[in-house]
Scaffold this motif. Structure first.
Motif, PDB file in Angstrom:
ATOM      1  N   GLY A 194       0.785  -1.223   0.000  1.00  0.00           N
ATOM      2  CA  GLY A 194       0.000   0.000   0.000  1.00  0.00           C
ATOM      3  C   GLY A 194       0.811   1.264   0.000  1.00  0.00           C
ATOM      4  N   SER A 195       2.134   1.183   0.271  1.00  0.00           N
ATOM      5  CA  SER A 195       2.958   2.378   0.285  1.00  0.00           C
ATOM      6  C   SER A 195       3.543   2.601  -1.096  1.00  0.00           C
ATOM      7  CB  SER A 195       4.097   2.221   1.298  1.00  0.00           C
ATOM      8  OG  SER A 195       4.943   1.152   0.934  1.00  0.00           O
ATOM      9  N   ASN A 196       3.749   3.849  -1.468  1.00  0.00           N
ATOM     10  CA  ASN A 196       4.306   4.197  -2.764  1.00  0.00           C
ATOM     11  C   ASN A 196       5.684   4.803  -2.585  1.00  0.00           C
ATOM     12  OD1 ASN A 196       2.078   3.367  -4.250  1.00  0.00           O
ATOM     13  ND2 ASN A 196       1.025   5.316  -3.944  1.00  0.00           N
ATOM     14  N   SER A 197       6.588   4.480  -3.502  1.00  0.00           N
ATOM     15  CA  SER A 197       7.919   5.059  -3.455  1.00  0.00           C
ATOM     16  C   SER A 197       8.357   5.389  -4.861  1.00  0.00           C
ATOM     17  CB  SER A 197       8.905   4.092  -2.795  1.00  0.00           C
ATOM     18  OG  SER A 197       8.951   2.877  -3.504  1.00  0.00           O
ATOM     19  N   ALA A 231      20.324   3.796  -8.728  1.00  0.00           N
ATOM     20  CA  ALA A 231      18.880   4.019  -8.582  1.00  0.00           C
ATOM     21  C   ALA A 231      18.602   4.077  -7.084  1.00  0.00           C
ATOM     22  CB  ALA A 231      18.090   2.892  -9.237  1.00  0.00           C
ATOM     23  N   GLU A 232      17.905   5.104  -6.652  1.00  0.00           N
ATOM     24  CA  GLU A 232      17.657   5.265  -5.225  1.00  0.00           C
ATOM     25  C   GLU A 232      16.171   5.468  -4.967  1.00  0.00           C
ATOM     26  OE1 GLU A 232      19.627   8.779  -3.805  1.00  0.00           O
ATOM     27  OE2 GLU A 232      18.321  10.137  -4.923  1.00  0.00           O
ATOM     28  N   THR A 233      15.757   5.115  -3.760  1.00  0.00           N
ATOM     29  CA  THR A 233      14.392   5.341  -3.315  1.00  0.00           C
ATOM     30  C   THR A 233      14.405   5.529  -1.810  1.00  0.00           C
ATOM     31  OG1 THR A 233      12.121   4.504  -3.443  1.00  0.00           O
ATOM     32  CG2 THR A 233      13.816   2.906  -2.915  1.00  0.00           C
ATOM     33  N   LYS A 266      14.703   6.502   5.089  1.00  0.00           N
ATOM     34  CA  LYS A 266      15.986   6.979   4.600  1.00  0.00           C
ATOM     35  C   LYS A 266      16.177   6.533   3.154  1.00  0.00           C
ATOM     36  CE  LYS A 266      18.301   6.858   9.122  1.00  0.00           C
ATOM     37  NZ  LYS A 266      19.437   6.296   9.891  1.00  0.00           N
ATOM     38  N   THR A 267      16.992   7.304   2.420  1.00  0.00           N
ATOM     39  CA  THR A 267      17.281   6.953   1.037  1.00  0.00           C
ATOM     40  C   THR A 267      18.168   5.725   0.989  1.00  0.00           C
ATOM     41  OG1 THR A 267      17.136   9.270   0.353  1.00  0.00           O
ATOM     42  CG2 THR A 267      18.274   7.757  -1.125  1.00  0.00           C
ATOM     43  N   GLU A 268      17.837   4.789   0.109  1.00  0.00           N
ATOM     44  CA  GLU A 268      18.646   3.587  -0.042  1.00  0.00           C
ATOM     45  C   GLU A 268      18.896   3.307  -1.513  1.00  0.00           C
ATOM     46  OE1 GLU A 268      16.633   0.216   1.569  1.00  0.00           O
ATOM     47  OE2 GLU A 268      14.838   0.468   0.335  1.00  0.00           O
ATOM     48  N   ILE A 269      20.030   2.689  -1.792  1.00  0.00           N
ATOM     49  CA  ILE A 269      20.391   2.324  -3.156  1.00  0.00           C
ATOM     50  C   ILE A 269      19.740   0.995  -3.495  1.00  0.00           C
ATOM     51  CG2 ILE A 269      22.290   1.854  -4.741  1.00  0.00           C
ATOM     52  CD1 ILE A 269      22.187   4.709  -3.720  1.00  0.00           C
ATOM     53  N   VAL A 270      18.965   0.964  -4.598  1.00  0.00           N
ATOM     54  CA  VAL A 270      18.259  -0.265  -4.986  1.00  0.00           C
ATOM     55  C   VAL A 270      18.726  -0.794  -6.339  1.00  0.00           C
ATOM     56  CG1 VAL A 270      16.238   0.301  -3.608  1.00  0.00           C
ATOM     57  CG2 VAL A 270      16.350   1.063  -5.995  1.00  0.00           C
TER      58      VAL A 270
END
Length: 310
Positions: free
Chosen positions: A21-24, A184-186, A193-197
């Protein structure tokens, strides 16, 4: 110079797999120094331990192979025979040390030797299935991923007045040549917190036998990994779009992009074929007692099609 920091993001909002349900929003941008640890951690996870990691697939195929199953059967039978000898007759130590029962002694030594040889083969096969990838990741971590900014020639961005934009904590970087590195980060819905995906790079052309076109401007797409929790969201396509846009920029004008991958990365191979990359070379890399099938893919850029393939 093309501004790849703003190439970023054509990606729509996507449902985060960790929290329903969460959007990023995922953003593609040029690597920054603060990304180093996150990139290295992601690289190890994707290529060694995470879901879909090639050594896991290679190991699964190895333990189902006829030779492995045969060695496993021999080992189990040898252990059972040895156990029966120990518990149903004289102790093994008595048989081996006494001058009596020479035939029994020879049989026991042969059975134990066969068991040890079978065990060695099983262990060596397992090592061969995963060792290639362990060595590859270790080499990457000790070379370009040790100093991404330096290896890929990334420099701090300058303002219109030709002054470096100062940011003591995390300066914005820009590729100064063909080589480049993107992430690519989200924002994590859990830690906020921002993380590298995901990440990808464009580097020097691979060595022979993977290239044989002197004078043709070719670069290699590499270090492309996506977090197992963020796949099938268009991130890989966006990273490859950034890479290709950089390669086709006026100041570079590459003829083609090449990349290497293994048989045990089927999802990656499917993506490359979908994006127009074709296999131009197939070879086996020997590691231990295993052959690792490696494919070289190529995509011609700007309408360039060279008749000579690798």
């Amino acid at each position: 110079m093309h501004d790849h920091n703003t190439l970023a993001d054509n990606l729509p909002k996507t449902n985060d797999s960790d929290q329903s349900g969460s959007n990023s929003v995922v953003r593609v941008r040029v690597f920054r120094k603060s990304d180093s640890e996150g990139v290295r951690r992601l690289f190890k996870t994707c290529l060694l331990t995470g879901e879909g990691a090639p050594p896991r697939a290679h190991l699964a195929a190895t333990i189902k192979s006829p030779s492995f199953l045969c060695a496993l059967t021999i080992f189990i039978m040898s252990v059972m025979i040895t156990a029966a000898t120990v518990f149903n007759s004289e102790p093994a130590s008595h048989i081996l040390l006494s001058g009596r029962s020479s035939a029994a002694k020879i049989r026991l030594v042969m059975v134990i030797s066969i068991a040890l040889l079978a065990l060695w083969y099983l262990c060596y096969s397992i090592y061969s299935a995963v060792g290639f990838y362990l060595q590859f990741v270790s080499t990457c971590l000790r070379t370009d991923l040790m100093d991404i900014q330096g290896h890929y020639n990334l420099h701090q961005v300058k303002s219109s007045s030709d002054k470096i934009l100062e940011d003591s904590t995390d300066p914005e970087l820009r590729p100064m040549g063909i080589k480049a590195f993107w992430v690519a980060e989200t924002v994590s819905p859990v830690t906020k917190k921002t993380e590298i995906v995901g990440c990808i790079s464009l580097g020097d052309p691979p060595p022979p036998p993977f290239t044989s076109e002197p004078g043709v401007r070719v670069a290699e797409l590499c270090r492309m990994v996506i977090s197992p929790h963020h796949r099938r969201q268009g991130i890989a396509g966006a990273l490859m779009q950034a890479c290709e846009a950089h390669a086709m920029a006026n100041e570079h004008k590459l003829s083609a992009i090449v990349l290497r991958t293994t048989f045990y990365q089927p999802h990656a191979r499917k993506l490359y074929a979908k994006l127009g990359y074709r296999i131009v070379l197939e070879t086996n890399v020997r590691f231990g007692n295993a052959d690792v099938p490696v494919f070289l893919y190529r995509k011609d850029l700007m309408g360039h099609k060279n008749k000579q393939h690798f």
